[in-house]
Design a protein around this motif. Structure first.
Motif, mmCIF file in Angstrom:
data_model
loop_
_atom_site.group_PDB
_atom_site.id
_atom_site.type_symbol
_atom_site.label_atom_id
_atom_site.label_comp_id
_atom_site.label_asym_id
_atom_site.label_seq_id
_atom_site.Cartn_x
_atom_site.Cartn_y
_atom_site.Cartn_z
ATOM 1 N N GLY A 284 0.813 -1.220 0.000
ATOM 2 C CA GLY A 284 0.000 0.000 0.000
ATOM 3 C C GLY A 284 0.843 1.264 0.000
ATOM 4 O O GLY A 284 0.555 2.225 -0.727
ATOM 5 N N LYS A 285 1.914 1.260 0.817
ATOM 6 C CA LYS A 285 2.785 2.445 0.898
ATOM 7 C C LYS A 285 3.581 2.649 -0.402
ATOM 8 O O LYS A 285 3.785 3.780 -0.835
ATOM 9 C CB LYS A 285 3.751 2.331 2.082
ATOM 10 N N ILE A 286 4.019 1.553 -1.034
ATOM 11 C CA ILE A 286 4.722 1.665 -2.325
ATOM 12 C C ILE A 286 3.811 2.350 -3.345
ATOM 13 O O ILE A 286 4.256 3.174 -4.146
ATOM 14 C CB ILE A 286 5.162 0.274 -2.842
ATOM 15 N N LEU A 287 2.521 2.017 -3.284
ATOM 16 C CA LEU A 287 1.549 2.591 -4.226
ATOM 17 C C LEU A 287 1.000 3.937 -3.744
ATOM 18 O O LEU A 287 0.033 4.460 -4.299
ATOM 19 C CB LEU A 287 0.412 1.592 -4.453
ATOM 20 N N GLU A 288 1.626 4.472 -2.682
ATOM 21 C CA GLU A 288 1.346 5.823 -2.168
ATOM 22 C C GLU A 288 -0.096 5.986 -1.696
ATOM 23 O O GLU A 288 -0.706 7.049 -1.858
ATOM 24 C CB GLU A 288 1.727 6.882 -3.215
ATOM 25 N N ILE A 289 -0.638 4.908 -1.121
ATOM 26 C CA ILE A 289 -1.956 5.001 -0.496
ATOM 27 C C ILE A 289 -1.780 5.605 0.886
ATOM 28 O O ILE A 289 -0.839 5.265 1.615
ATOM 29 C CB ILE A 289 -2.611 3.608 -0.429
ATOM 30 N N ASN A 290 -2.648 6.543 1.261
ATOM 31 C CA ASN A 290 -2.432 7.274 2.507
ATOM 32 C C ASN A 290 -2.702 6.397 3.736
ATOM 33 O O ASN A 290 -3.425 5.398 3.678
ATOM 34 C CB ASN A 290 -3.247 8.581 2.546
ATOM 35 N N ASN A 291 -2.097 6.790 4.848
ATOM 36 C CA ASN A 291 -2.143 5.989 6.077
ATOM 37 C C ASN A 291 -3.557 5.713 6.563
ATOM 38 O O ASN A 291 -3.879 4.601 6.985
ATOM 39 C CB ASN A 291 -1.354 6.693 7.189
ATOM 40 N N GLU A 292 -4.400 6.712 6.504
ATOM 41 C CA GLU A 292 -5.756 6.548 7.022
ATOM 42 C C GLU A 292 -6.528 5.514 6.211
ATOM 43 O O GLU A 292 -7.300 4.714 6.757
ATOM 44 C CB GLU A 292 -6.490 7.905 7.005
ATOM 45 N N SER A 293 -6.306 5.518 4.903
ATOM 46 C CA SER A 293 -6.975 4.563 4.021
ATOM 47 C C SER A 293 -6.500 3.133 4.308
ATOM 48 O O SER A 293 -7.304 2.198 4.383
ATOM 49 C CB SER A 293 -6.714 4.930 2.558
ATOM 50 N N ILE A 294 -5.183 2.958 4.483
ATOM 51 C CA ILE A 294 -4.635 1.629 4.802
ATOM 52 C C ILE A 294 -5.174 1.160 6.150
ATOM 53 O O ILE A 294 -5.623 0.015 6.297
ATOM 54 C CB ILE A 294 -3.089 1.643 4.811
ATOM 55 N N ARG A 295 -5.155 2.045 7.140
ATOM 56 C CA ARG A 295 -5.647 1.693 8.487
ATOM 57 C C ARG A 295 -7.116 1.251 8.426
ATOM 58 O O ARG A 295 -7.494 0.241 9.009
ATOM 59 C CB ARG A 295 -5.483 2.883 9.436
#
Length: 442
Positions: A284-295
């Motif tokens: 998720g972070k590699i694809l630059e998805i924001n922290n709140e969305s991943i959480r």
């Protein structure tokens, strides 16, 4: 170009459909019977096919052959194809040559389906245009033919990786390695492990390889296997300067910016799912998805069917369907996550299992063993001096009835078979569904 597709299931029909749509001459051949709905699909799309036969002359006259993963690599026809030097590919390889989408490919001995589904859920939840395929869901090739996704999340098996030449995912992920399918790899663990590592062999320095720093066999292979992609580790045992790790009661990902959340907020249970959640978060972070969305995704994701799936609770007894645990290592994770005395349903088609890996867990966590298979002798012989209560059954009805009679309030009944399903069932899904049906019967 003449394309021949071997196998008339989901992946084979999808590959044939994509070939047809690309204007290639295509013929599908299945040595067994093709299911009616696939035959209808082939007929409707004007795809020539045969079943219960292999037209050897026609097959060996192909320019490119696409092989379904269920066909053994040692099959006679496969040997003949290799002898003639015809290009042989999996559906994954074939379809990837007709799309410019970014591919996130996940392999490993255990946790593939859960982690693939979780990464797909993270991307979908963030609004990305994403497809789910490979060993899960609908044919990847058919999606490439019909749907214009910008991303594909693919669960990839060693059998699919055996048949690649150019497959190059944007992100590859190797979750873990344990002894599985060794009958297809000359009973050589390293040969099987190297097949898994093929997921990264075509990657370049603008790609990413996520790997498990705690996995012993992965460490050994990495000492002799050059990876060109940027390597990002995850670990549940040590703190890392870059990658994913566990710190006190949190999972942490350090990659450009930091992401963290409490372990007890994760929707998935068990230590192995902490590792799976770390791996998915890195993607998720590699694809630059924001922290709140991943959480949010990690908190709301629902467990995959047949993988530590809570079926119900009856009179204080929990019933858990882990039918997808077709090897000893998968069952290790299941038993490890059990908190209560457990009635364990085990058995099926043995793949060269060594039960010493779970011996200690069985001693500590299991109150009774219920064997479910045509031949239960190997399991009985191994555990007979280690467990007082061992029962032998050859139907799901009997296995569940005995388990219900043994379990008391506060106990768990766990179907985690360690074995393939094909002695009594059509598939692990069939086995899991029959378990759920019998549990829910009055």
């Amino acid at each position: 170009m003449k394309i021949v597709v071997l196998g008339g299931g989901e992946s084979g029909c999808g590959a044939a459909y994509l070939a047809k749509k690309e204007g290639l001459e295509v013929f599908l051949s299945d040595k067994g019977a093709i299911k009616d709905h696939y035959k209808q699909f082939l007929t409707e799309n004007d795809i020539e096919f045969e079943e219960e036969n292999h037209d050897e002359e026609r097959i060996l006259n192909a320019d490119w052959i696409v092989k379904s993963p269920g066909i053994p690599k040692k099959a006679e026809m496969i040997n003949k194809i290799h002898e003639k030097g015809i290009r042989l590919s999996s559906e994954i390889e074939f379809a990837s040559e007709f799309t410019d989408a970014k591919i996130i490919a996940i392999t490993g001995s255990n946790g593939k389906t859960t982690t693939t589904s979780l990464i797909y859920y993270i991307l979908k939840n963030d609004g990305l245009n994403v497809g789910l395929g490979g060993n899960i869901g609908y044919s990847f090739a058919k999606q490439v033919a019909d749907e214009n996704h910008e991303y594909y999340v693919l669960e990839v098996s060693s059998f699919q990786l055996d048949d690649i030449q150019n497959f190059r995912p944007y992100i590859s992920l190797l979750l873990n390695l344990s002894k599985d399918h060794l009958d297809q790899y000359n009973y050589n663990y390293e040969e099987y492990a190297l097949a898994k590592f093929r997921i990264a062999e075509n990657q370049e320095n603008d790609n990413f390889f996520i790997y498990n720093k705690d996995d012993e066999m992965s460490k050994n292979i990495l000492e002799k296997f050059e990876i060109k992609a940027k390597m990002i580790p995850f670990s549940t045992n040590e703190r890392l300067s870059e990658g994913g790790f566990v710190e006190e009661d949190k999972i942490v990902v350090k990659l450009k910016e930091e992401f963290s959340m409490k372990v007890d907020e994760l929707s998935l249970l068990g230590n192995h799912n902490v590792a799976n959640s770390l791996a998915a978060s890195i993607a998720g972070k590699i694809l630059e998805i924001n922290n709140e969305s991943i959480r949010n995704s990690l908190m709301t994701f629902q467990a995959v069917e047949h993988r530590l799936e809570l079926v119900t609770e009856i009179e204080g007894v929990k019933y858990i369907n882990d039918s997808k645990a077709t090897n000893v290592n998968a069952t290790y994770y299941a038993l490890e996550s059990m908190k209560n005395p457990t009635v364990w349903i085990v058995g099926g088609l043995d793949k060269g299992n060594d039960y010493t890996e779970i011996e200690d867990l069985v001693k500590r966590k299991v109150k009774a063993i219920v064997c479910l298979g045509i031949d239960n002798q190997k399991i009985i012989d191994f555990f007979k001096n280690k467990k007082e209560f061992i029962y032998s059954t050859s139907s799901m009805k009997d296995a569940v009835e005995i388990s219900k009679s043994l379990a008391k309030s506060g106990d768990t009944v766990l179907l985690s078979p360690c074995c393939a399903s094909f002695d009594l069932f059509k598939s692990y899904e069939d086995r899991g569904r029959q378990f759920k049906e019998q549990v829910l019967k009055n």
